[in-house]
Each structure stands twice: as C-alpha cells, then as structure tokens.
Scaffold this motif. Structure first.
Motif, PDB file in Angstrom:
ATOM      1  N   MET A  78      30.022  15.821 -32.542  1.00 19.34           N
ATOM      2  CA  MET A  78      30.461  17.192 -32.472  1.00 19.34           C
ATOM      3  C   MET A  78      29.377  18.081 -31.868  1.00 19.34           C
ATOM      4  O   MET A  78      29.688  19.005 -31.127  1.00 19.34           O
ATOM      5  N   ALA A  79      28.117  17.796 -32.184  1.00 17.84           N
ATOM      6  CA  ALA A  79      27.018  18.588 -31.636  1.00 17.84           C
ATOM      7  C   ALA A  79      26.934  18.415 -30.121  1.00 17.84           C
ATOM      8  O   ALA A  79      26.697  19.384 -29.393  1.00 17.84           O
ATOM      9  N   TYR A  80      27.145  17.195 -29.629  1.00 20.02           N
ATOM     10  CA  TYR A  80      27.114  16.955 -28.183  1.00 20.02           C
ATOM     11  C   TYR A  80      28.262  17.677 -27.492  1.00 20.02           C
ATOM     12  O   TYR A  80      28.094  18.254 -26.417  1.00 20.02           O
ATOM     13  N   THR A  81      29.431  17.650 -28.095  1.00 17.11           N
ATOM     14  CA  THR A  81      30.596  18.338 -27.526  1.00 17.11           C
ATOM     15  C   THR A  81      30.365  19.833 -27.463  1.00 17.11           C
ATOM     16  O   THR A  81      30.647  20.477 -26.449  1.00 17.11           O
ATOM     17  N   ALA A  82      29.834  20.408 -28.535  1.00 16.46           N
ATOM     18  CA  ALA A  82      29.560  21.846 -28.559  1.00 16.46           C
ATOM     19  C   ALA A  82      28.534  22.227 -27.500  1.00 16.46           C
ATOM     20  O   ALA A  82      28.675  23.249 -26.823  1.00 16.46           O
ATOM     21  N   SER A  83      27.524  21.411 -27.349  1.00 14.14           N
ATOM     22  CA  SER A  83      26.500  21.693 -26.346  1.00 14.14           C
ATOM     23  C   SER A  83      27.072  21.622 -24.936  1.00 14.14           C
ATOM     24  O   SER A  83      26.804  22.490 -24.100  1.00 14.14           O
ATOM     25  N   ALA A  84      27.859  20.597 -24.660  1.00 15.26           N
ATOM     26  CA  ALA A  84      28.460  20.462 -23.333  1.00 15.26           C
ATOM     27  C   ALA A  84      29.396  21.626 -23.035  1.00 15.26           C
ATOM     28  O   ALA A  84      29.351  22.200 -21.938  1.00 15.26           O
ATOM     29  N   LEU A  85      30.231  22.000 -24.000  1.00 23.00           N
ATOM     30  CA  LEU A  85      31.147  23.128 -23.791  1.00 23.00           C
ATOM     31  C   LEU A  85      30.400  24.438 -23.585  1.00 23.00           C
ATOM     32  O   LEU A  85      30.836  25.293 -22.814  1.00 23.00           O
ATOM     33  N   ALA A  86      29.279  24.610 -24.265  1.00 18.90           N
ATOM     34  CA  ALA A  86      28.494  25.831 -24.107  1.00 18.90           C
ATOM     35  C   ALA A  86      28.037  26.016 -22.666  1.00 18.90           C
ATOM     36  O   ALA A  86      27.977  27.145 -22.158  1.00 18.90           O
ATOM     37  N   PHE A  87      27.727  24.922 -21.994  1.00 19.74           N
ATOM     38  CA  PHE A  87      27.293  25.009 -20.601  1.00 19.74           C
ATOM     39  C   PHE A  87      28.464  25.007 -19.622  1.00 19.74           C
ATOM     40  O   PHE A  87      28.391  25.618 -18.556  1.00 19.74           O
ATOM     41  N   LEU A  88      29.558  24.348 -19.975  1.00 25.27           N
ATOM     42  CA  LEU A  88      30.723  24.298 -19.087  1.00 25.27           C
ATOM     43  C   LEU A  88      31.533  25.586 -19.095  1.00 25.27           C
ATOM     44  O   LEU A  88      32.117  25.962 -18.077  1.00 25.27           O
ATOM     45  N   LEU A  89      31.609  26.242 -20.237  1.00 23.37           N
ATOM     46  CA  LEU A  89      32.431  27.451 -20.374  1.00 23.37           C
ATOM     47  C   LEU A  89      31.568  28.700 -20.248  1.00 23.37           C
ATOM     48  O   LEU A  89      31.503  29.534 -21.144  1.00 23.37           O
TER      49      LEU A  89
END
Length: 88
Positions: A1-12
């Motif tokens: 979940m932490a990796y997903t949140a980090s990736a979304l923070a940069f993608l969005l």
C-alpha cells in the motif's frame, strides 16, 4: 500500500481533491476488523479536508502518500519517513 500511495503521489500531479488510500489488517467480515473504522474515516477525510494530494490512512494515522513506509512486514504499523510529519 505504501508503494502504491507513493507512485500515485507522483503520477497524479496537480490534484484539486484528495485521494486517500486505506486498507485493513483484518477482513471486514471478521470479528474486531479495523476495516469499517478505516473506511469511514477515509471517506470523512476525502469529503471534508482541503488536502489536494495523495494520502494514506491506516492505524489511526493520516500519512502523505509519498512519505509512507511499511516498517514491519508482519505487523500493522505504517510510518512516515523520518523527515516528514503526519497530517493527523
């Protein structure tokens, strides 16, 4: 979940509304599940906080998506990076 949140923070980039991720340690159908509390709190945060970024709510903590880290693979703890403060 932490990796997903980090990736979304940069993608969005350039959000105008919050994106709040959550999960649970115990499934919703089990006794003493934390799923309901996590889901309700996440909906309240997403609907009322003027926080235009990706966040992660878990274990009573609201963390910035790009700063969250899992500190124990078998436990339920999430943590901020050492240089970040949690939101709530």
């Amino acid at each position: 979940m932490a990796y997903t949140a980090s990736a979304l923070a940069f993608l969005l980039d350039g959000l105008c509304k919050p994106v709040v991720l959550t999960g649970s340690q115990i499934p919703l159908c089990e006794v003493r599940s934390d799923a309901v509390e996590n889901l309700v709190t996440t909906l309240l945060i997403a609907g009322s906080c003027p926080l235009p970024e990706v966040c992660l709510y878990f274990g009573g903590k609201l963390l910035r998506g790009c700063r969250a880290a899992k500190i124990n693979a078998s436990g339920s703890a999430l943590s901020n990076r050492p240089t970040a403060r949690r939101w709530v």
